[in-house]
Design an enzyme around this catalytic site. Sequence first.
Site, mmCIF file in Angstrom:
data_model
loop_
_atom_site.group_PDB
_atom_site.id
_atom_site.type_symbol
_atom_site.label_atom_id
_atom_site.label_comp_id
_atom_site.label_asym_id
_atom_site.label_seq_id
_atom_site.Cartn_x
_atom_site.Cartn_y
_atom_site.Cartn_z
ATOM 1 N N CYS A 113 38.855 -35.557 3.340
ATOM 2 C CA CYS A 113 39.298 -34.271 3.877
ATOM 3 C C CYS A 113 39.931 -33.414 2.779
ATOM 4 C CB CYS A 113 40.229 -34.487 5.071
ATOM 5 S SG CYS A 113 40.498 -33.003 6.077
ATOM 6 N N HIS A 203 37.520 -38.004 8.516
ATOM 7 C CA HIS A 203 38.563 -39.010 8.324
ATOM 8 C C HIS A 203 38.062 -40.378 8.787
ATOM 9 C CE1 HIS A 203 42.184 -36.685 7.177
ATOM 10 N NE2 HIS A 203 41.621 -35.701 7.852
ATOM 11 N N GLU A 205 39.181 -43.173 8.043
ATOM 12 C CA GLU A 205 40.323 -44.078 8.195
ATOM 13 C C GLU A 205 41.077 -43.869 9.499
ATOM 14 O OE1 GLU A 205 42.445 -40.394 6.711
ATOM 15 O OE2 GLU A 205 40.413 -41.222 6.794
#
Length: 255
Positions: A113, A203, A205
């Site tokens: 990002c 994202h 994660e």
Amino acid sequence: MPRRCLRIAVLECDTPPEQTNRKYGGYHGVFSKFLRESADTLAQADNEGVLELAFSRWDVVTEQAYPALAEVDAIVVSGSKHNSFDSHLWILKLVAFIQRALATPHIRILGICFGHQIIARALGMDVFRNPAGWEIAVCPVDLTEAGKGVFGVEGLQIHQMHRDAVRIPASPLDTDITPLGRSDVCEVQGMYSPGRFITVQGHPEFTEDIVEEIITLRAKQGVFDREQAEDALSRAKRPHDGIKVGVAFLRMVIG
């Protein structure tokens, strides 16, 4: 089984919201968990033994601290609520550090990002406020042929939390850059340079609990209106392909 230790520096470009920070221990904890799960998946898929991941934590915002490049194998540049195109001193120092890292042959970089945007800026690309607006929660990404090869899937479902974007020029200064995908909201969803970096605008994660906390907080702050927040929350629970991004990154690091 053979074991290999990878030294991964997590550059924390922000502090997570309260519950996420407490549960995971900052973005360092979020990425440690994410990449260890990715390493487990990689070991099962490739049967090449166990990867030992040694993480170090670097606050590049307040402390403006950075690792010695000779002492790490890979760098993760986290997301952030800050604007990657701003000229705050810490952002300029981060861009300069990433430029040095990109010029260091043994270093591999994962940009997430804000980190994706910082890498683009370090490469001389434009980063800007996207007139198409926010992209939030689990969204589809259409992959290029290169993206399909890198991630091993025909398309990605990935958490998003951004309203800024990257523009790859028709004749980039660094010609060894391949776009990985696009969406209806954002034309550049990731970039790849073999043996150097993988970036994603999304994202990988993030988990459901992290995204729900961010959406709820930003709705209370007036960043998201009620309709945006309700729509995003309805998609936060959807399955996503984050681990496939982590696996692709680790494959690149181990060569």
